[in-house]
Design an enzyme around this catalytic site. Structure first.
Site, PDB file in Angstrom:
ATOM      1  N   GLY A  55       0.853  -1.104   0.105  1.00  0.00           N
ATOM      2  CA  GLY A  55       0.024   0.083   0.069  1.00  0.00           C
ATOM      3  C   GLY A  55       0.717   1.119  -0.170  1.00  0.00           C
ATOM      4  N   ASP A 247      -1.519   4.638  -6.365  1.00  0.00           N
ATOM      5  CA  ASP A 247      -0.045   4.436  -6.180  1.00  0.00           C
ATOM      6  C   ASP A 247       0.848   5.753  -6.671  1.00  0.00           C
ATOM      7  OD1 ASP A 247       0.990   1.702  -4.903  1.00  0.00           O
ATOM      8  OD2 ASP A 247      -1.040   1.815  -5.769  1.00  0.00           O
TER       9      ASP A 247
END
Length: 353
Positions: A55, A247
């Protein structure tokens, strides 16, 4: 002893205690919950590469603590040599995951603190630890703000929504609370959520393994579907909105996120459903004018043909395993940040906010 404090009912994937880092091992979830002890910068780099921690915001926090571990490993008391050694450690951490910009943002912030600190190495190391802890604390606060702004950005009708999400964007993917899943949490708390549809998210199954696990822990109704079922669910009017994380986001709003996100955006557009991206401003790479400059990580072919020790298909074929794809800004309804929800065209105005 310096310990990162956590709320007892929350999930925090990165924990600093007794001059070492403890990571929730996300490769073992949901069947087994456990932590991995990280005592060196190299061990942290390997943990990021192997997705023990994953993450974009979470690996930024992990990399910051990896810099602290690296600083503790350096033996010189001369600042110039210390900075040279720390830069090598930073370079190693930066090589771990090329797409997530939070990683590079956190590393550069740590290097800046080291450069601007006084000449005493012990003081530099202390400042680095304080900075890593601040990065962690700030991310939790940022995620909660994203959740609040996201709640306001959701469509007013229907009153109670069914939301589709992709991959894992919850507490496990951040310092705590989550980005897209943070918005979902806020909607659930406000009584605006009926249930979540979670794509399984091939090939690593973060949706099925991690998002479903987080929702179950909090009592949020969740239905897991295969990635290929999303369009059918939209066609059958089972979905009211789609929320994903990111991201890396380019200045124009083009968004790199877990592979399969682009497909969701296309079918959401075809069914006139709002498609939201939830991410902190640290995920926005304002140096890139559009998504064509975003590097896409290529991962091991075994992630496709093998689950655990079970082989799913013939190995003697070609495999293509990009970890991310780029969703064009034109398909995105709004980008939800800690400063508010904006259209992709408005994102640039948040650059200096």
């Amino acid at each position: 002893m310096t310990t990162t404090t956590c709320e007892s009912n929350s999930i925090y994937p990165v924990r600093w205690q007794d001059n070492k880092v403890w990571l929730i091992d996300q490769t073992r979830l949901p069947m087994e919950y456990g932590e991995v002890e990280i005592t060196s910068s190299e061990a942290m780099a390997r943990a990021i590469e192997t997705m023990i921690v994953r993450g974009a915001p979470a690996i930024g926090v992990a990399a910051a603590y990896g810099m602290v571990l690296g600083a503790q490993e350096i033996t010189t008391d001369q600042k110039e040599q210390f900075l040279a050694d720390l830069t090598r450690i930073a370079d190693r951490l930066a090589q771990t995951r090329p797409t997530a910009v939070n990683l590079f943002w956190a590393i550069e912030r740590m290097l800046k603190v080291a450069r601007e600190s006084g000449p005493e190495v012990a003081v530099i190391t202390k400042n680095l630890l304080e900075t890593a802890q601040n990065i962690q604390k700030e991310d939790v606060e940022t995620c909660r703000a994203i959740g609040n702004h996201g709640l306001l950005a959701l469509p007013e009708q229907p009153e109670k929504l069914t939301i589709l999400t992709h991959c894992n964007t919850g507490s496990l993917a951040t310092a705590g609370y989550g980005t897209a899943l943070g918005v979902i949490r806020s909607a659930w708390t406000a009584g605006r959520l009926i249930q979540v549809y979670a794509d399984e998210t091939r090939p690593r199954l973060q949706g099925a393994k991690l998002t479903a696990w987080e929702c179950l822990r909090e009592g949020i109704p969740v239905t897991v579907i295969t990635d290929s079922m999303a369009a059918h669910c939209m066609q059958q009017k089972l979905i009211d909105a789609v929320i994903v994380g990111a991201d890396r986001i380019a200045a124009n709003g083009d968004t790199a996120n877990k592979i399969g996100t682009y497909s969701l955006a296309v079918v959401a557009k075809a069914h006139n459903l709002p498609f939201y991206v939830a991410a902190p401003l640290s995920t926005v790479d304002f140096s890139l004018k559009d998504g064509t400059g975003i590097p896409i990580e290529q991962r091991d072919r075994a992630e496709i043909y093998q689950v655990g020790t079970t082989t799913l298909c013939p190995r003697d074929v070609n495999f293509y395993n990009p970890a991310f794809d780029v969703t064009p800004a034109a398909l995105i309804t709004a980008i939800i940040t800690e400063k508010g929800a904006v259209t992709p065209a408005e994102l640039i105005f948040l650059q200096d906010s």
